[in-house]
Write an enzyme that holds these catalytic residues in place. Structure first.
Site, PDB file in Angstrom:
ATOM      1  N   CYS A 193       0.846  -1.188   0.000  1.00 48.07           N
ATOM      2  CA  CYS A 193       0.000   0.000   0.000  1.00 48.07           C
ATOM      3  C   CYS A 193       0.879   1.235   0.000  1.00 48.07           C
ATOM      4  CB  CYS A 193      -0.896  -0.019   1.242  1.00 48.07           C
ATOM      5  SG  CYS A 193      -1.979   1.417   1.377  1.00 48.07           S
TER       6      CYS A 193
ATOM      7  N   GLU B 176      -8.776  -0.735  -3.077  1.00 47.41           N
ATOM      8  CA  GLU B 176      -9.065   0.706  -3.152  1.00 47.41           C
ATOM      9  C   GLU B 176     -10.441   1.034  -2.580  1.00 47.41           C
ATOM     10  OE1 GLU B 176      -6.689   2.793  -3.801  1.00 47.41           O
ATOM     11  OE2 GLU B 176      -5.398   1.103  -4.285  1.00 47.41           O
TER      12      GLU B 176
ATOM     13  N   HIS C  23     -10.188   1.339   1.062  1.00 50.27           N
ATOM     14  CA  HIS C  23      -9.636   2.631   1.500  1.00 50.27           C
ATOM     15  C   HIS C  23     -10.740   3.648   1.779  1.00 50.27           C
ATOM     16  CE1 HIS C  23      -5.309   2.710   1.564  1.00 50.27           C
ATOM     17  NE2 HIS C  23      -5.199   2.163   0.366  1.00 50.27           N
TER      18      HIS C  23
END
Length: 200
Positions: free
Chosen positions: A112, A155, A158
């Site tokens: 990441c 993603e 996130h």
């Protein structure tokens, strides 16, 4: 892709600082992209900047909160397991729910940009469908297999305030954070060097 053939978004974009694990913006659910954002020069610029930031960090993708912007948006520019390149963006992404009987989990290495340095094995579905909107507010669907599916799930996580290290056992998570402290300075220096070389 060589530096001489940068994607147009990278050419236009400016490099922003990447947030690091421990910063609050990475830990909360991001705000939706709304009618006030769609079709604006500000959103266009943010997307270009995210592509540029992802490029100098040698990332596969990057979410808005990784450049300290509280919005449900990520961009991706990567090759999948079969050498097919995927480039795009999605606002307000939602993963299709897969019935457990149809879901196949695959272990694979993940890193990441906000946890610079370490890579750890994480189980993810090997196929995923994400629904959302483009920068003008039109509905879009992005489908991925293998590494691209992993990227789409990472993603989307996130934007709900989750990092890949949250999916690790406690000991592995501790190891990842320790490795990050050892490797972080070198990773950040390489990003800065490439940004400078590209005039970003």
């Amino acid at each position: 892709m060589g530096d001489g053939q940068l994607p147009p978004e990278v050419e236009r974009g400016a490099v922003r600082r990447i947030t690091i694990v421990g910063e609050d913006v990475l830990r909360r659910r991001c705000e939706p992209v709304t009618g006030a954002h769609f079709g604006t020069p500000e959103l266009d610029r943010l997307i270009d900047d995210m592509f540029a930031t992802n490029h100098v960090a040698h990332g596969a993708a990057i979410a808005a909160n990784q450049v300290d912007v509280d919005l449900q948006l990520f961009v991706y520019d990567m090759e999948d397991d079969w050498g097919v390149r995927h480039t795009g963006h999605i606002c307000n992404p939602v993963l299709d729910e897969q019935p457990p009987a149809e879901r196949r989990l695959i272990d694979g290495m993940e890193g990441c940009l906000s946890v610079p340095g370490p890579y750890k094995s994480v189980a993810r579905a090997d196929h995923t469908v994400v629904r959302g909107q483009d920068k003008d507010g039109s509905p879009i669907v992005v489908e991925g297999d293998g590494y691209f599916a992993r990227c789409l799930q990472h993603e989307t996580d996130h934007l709900y305030g989750r990092l890949y290290i949250d999916r690790l056992a406690k000991r592995e998570r501790r190891d990842a954070l320790r490795e990050m402290e050892e490797l972080k300075d070198g990773v950040l220096a390489r990003r800065a060097e490439l940004a400078e070389r590209l005039g970003k």
